[in-house]
Design an enzyme around this catalytic site. Structure first.
Site, PDB file in Angstrom:
ATOM      1  N   SER A  91      12.693  73.677 -94.399  1.00  0.00           N
ATOM      2  CA  SER A  91      11.803  74.256 -93.409  1.00  0.00           C
ATOM      3  C   SER A  91      12.086  73.692 -92.022  1.00  0.00           C
ATOM      4  CB  SER A  91      10.350  74.039 -93.829  1.00  0.00           C
ATOM      5  OG  SER A  91       9.467  74.712 -92.976  1.00  0.00           O
ATOM      6  N   ASP A 120      11.206  78.833 -86.939  1.00  0.00           N
ATOM      7  CA  ASP A 120      11.758  77.620 -87.530  1.00  0.00           C
ATOM      8  C   ASP A 120      13.010  77.968 -88.338  1.00  0.00           C
ATOM      9  OD1 ASP A 120      10.472  78.853 -89.656  1.00  0.00           O
ATOM     10  OD2 ASP A 120       9.672  77.011 -90.497  1.00  0.00           O
ATOM     11  N   ASP A 162      13.995  78.290 -91.436  1.00  0.00           N
ATOM     12  CA  ASP A 162      13.985  79.280 -92.514  1.00  0.00           C
ATOM     13  C   ASP A 162      13.136  80.499 -92.148  1.00  0.00           C
ATOM     14  OD1 ASP A 162      11.587  77.803 -92.801  1.00  0.00           O
ATOM     15  OD2 ASP A 162      11.436  78.345 -94.910  1.00  0.00           O
ATOM     16  N   ASP A 181      10.043  81.318 -91.494  1.00  0.00           N
ATOM     17  CA  ASP A 181       8.761  81.743 -92.053  1.00  0.00           C
ATOM     18  C   ASP A 181       7.599  81.373 -91.131  1.00  0.00           C
ATOM     19  OD1 ASP A 181       8.729  79.005 -92.496  1.00  0.00           O
ATOM     20  OD2 ASP A 181       8.228  79.141 -94.629  1.00  0.00           O
TER      21      ASP A 181
END
Length: 529
Positions: free
Chosen positions: A104, A257, A259, A261
């Protein structure tokens, strides 16, 4: 190897030593996961996604090799893609599960392994415990794997076709409110992560033609060379984006960010750039979507918004004003995804309006079961265009909401407990808070204490008559509700040696709210230290 499989999977620093994330750890986790799947599915299959971090490609391939070695079909995205695209692919392809190789928003030294169920939602607490038991049972010679090329030749390893992404983008664009974005100038940074491909594509789909991407942060790069902490919550992560926004005269800056999400949003206001908090953007989007739905004649009493117990209390006020149902789950967007599943089983999937959490995660639509920065970027642009047409920037629009419903200050306090005895000291802090009840905080009387450890009734605003009451799973969280509406919640982090406090201060003016917030934060920090 001390691998701790948490509620979402595994996350930690890269390295060869025990307890670090490396190919051996990935293989062992995957073997335990494969054993779990084979017990529950006759012909299991797994979709695999990865982000731009160091070793993500190697870890994704290793996971595929172990799955194939266990007779489980593994389908990989051919390049880095956002986590929500994995949630979509699991459901779209009818897979038994999904795996995302990501850490993340953590610094470059980290990577991780996140697991999704067949419903496209992060796995439940019970499933995580079962998988941990399977991992613990994997011996040093128990991993079964085939070479990647052998897996491809046998058909047990394959690639996810691009038309899955086409359908994902169609599903994102189906959530558009139709606001005119043709005059909006947008700056965007994917923070060297996975967002560029799908964010730019879907923004074009809503008519954003004036898009400016931070060149130094456009391409995937696991070093995150211009942004050591690629977290859109951190103002430092947005510095290059703000500089670009200033040069081009952007109306809004978006930052996803690694990834993709979560999304952070900043806007120019009176000569400086203002970063909206995760709560503020969520509240603006909630009010925007509810207003549009009401104007379209939808039955608001059936609409459901899902947030978490540590997210903006002001969402309760918005739910009451718009006449919709608001449910508060435990921390983690997977619990929001579970609520969509409950609505689906009740034949009410279309009643889901919006999901939001304080850590910059949002979702409109039910095509995925996790937070989605791609659709969040679409909606944030439409939100900015909507208010621009009415002469306000998003900072001003948020102040207008505060003027209507009361002013709030909020801050997250984290106290670290490093060292071998860190876990013991964290437990001692939580025990002390339970055994020595507080009568007041910040000069405000404690009106109610909610201990979520034994399980607690789900907080709900405007429940639909006849709806069954829900009880939250046990969780090590304490909440104090204070006189005047302020709240404080405390919980140990599930991924780091920290105790976190979420402090919400309510006042009649912004100055009053911020003054009370500072007082509460000082007292809370003292309690945790």
């Amino acid at each position: 190897m001390s691998i701790k499989f948490g509620t979402g999977g595994v996350r930690g620093k890269l390295g060869e030593e025990a307890g670090r994330i490396n190919e051996g750890a990935v293989a062992r986790v995957t073997q335990g996961f494969a054993n779990h799947l084979r017990e529950r599915f006759a012909v299991p299959s797994v979709a695999i996604c990865r982000d731009s971090r160091h070793c993500s490609d190697e870890f994704a391939r290793r996971a595929a090799e172990v799955l194939a070695g266990n007779g489980i079909r593994a389908l990989l995205f051919p390049r880095v893609e956002p986590t929500p695209a994995l949630s979509f692919a699991v459901r779209e392809l009818g897979c038994s599960a999904g795996v995302v190789i990501t850490a993340s928003h953590n610094p470059k030294e980290y990577n991780g392994y996140k697991v999704y169920g067949a419903d496209g939602c992060q796995i439940t607490v019970a499933a995580a415990a079962e998988i941990q038991d399977e991992i613990n049972a994997v011996g040093p010679d128990s991993v079964q794997a085939v070479a990647y090329e052998e897996g491809v030749e046998s058909g047990l390893i394959g690639l996810i076709p691009d038309d899955v992404l086409d359908r994902y983008c169609d599903a994102v664009l189906a959530q558009s409110t139709g606001a005119d974005c043709s005059g909006l100038r947008v700056a965007y940074t994917p923070l060297n992560g996975t967002g560029l491909e799908l964010v730019s594509r879907t923004l074009a789909g809503i008519g954003v033609t004036d898009l400016h991407v931070v060149p130094e942060q456009a391409e995937p790069n696991g070093d995150f060379p211009t942004c050591p902490k690629p977290n859109p919550e951190e103002p430092a992560a947005l510095e290059l984006g703000v500089a670009l926004g200033q040069r081009v005269g952007a109306d809004v800056l978006l930052a996803t960010d690694p990834d993709a999400d979560r999304v952070g949003v900043a806007v120019p206001h009176d000569g400086e750039w203002k970063l909206l908090t995760g709560n503020e953007l969520g509240l603006l989007l909630l009010d925007f979507l509810a207003t549009r739905a009401g104007a379209a004649g939808e039955d608001m009493s059936h609409k459901v918004v899902v947030t978490t117990i540590v997210s903006a209390p002001m969402a309760d006020d918005l739910a009451r004003v718009h006449g919709l149902e608001l449910r508060r789950t435990l921390t983690g967007f997977k619990f929001c995804g579970e609520q969509i599943g409950i609505l689906e089983r009740q034949g009410r999937e279309s009643d889901f309006l919006f999901g939001l959490e304080e850590s910059y995660g949002y979702l409109a639509g039910t095509y995925v079961r996790d937070k989605d920065a791609v659709v969040s970027c679409v909606l944030a642009c439409e939100l900015a265009a909507y208010w621009k047409a009415r002469g306000l920037d998003l900072w001003e629009a948020m102040r207008a909401l505060y003027d209507r419903y009361g002013h709030w200050g909020n801050e997250q306090v984290s106290v670290a407990y490093e060292g071998e005895d860190g876990a013991e000291r964290m437990a001692a802090v939580m025990d002390a808070l339970r055994s020595e009840p507080l009568a007041e905080l910040g000069g405000l009387a404690v009106e109610r204490v909610i201990d979520y450890a034994p399980g607690a009734p789900m907080p709900v605003v405007n429940p639909l008559p006849g709806s069954p009451a829900q009880v939250l799973p046990p969780s090590n969280v304490l909440e104090w509700r204070l006189a005047g509406g302020s709240r404080v919640l405390v919980r140990p982090s599930g991924t780091e040696p920290k105790v976190k406090a979420y402090v919400f201060a309510k006042g009649e003016t912004s100055e009053e709210a911020e003054g009370l917030l500072a007082k509460l934060v000082r007292e809370v920090r003292g309690l945790l230290s």
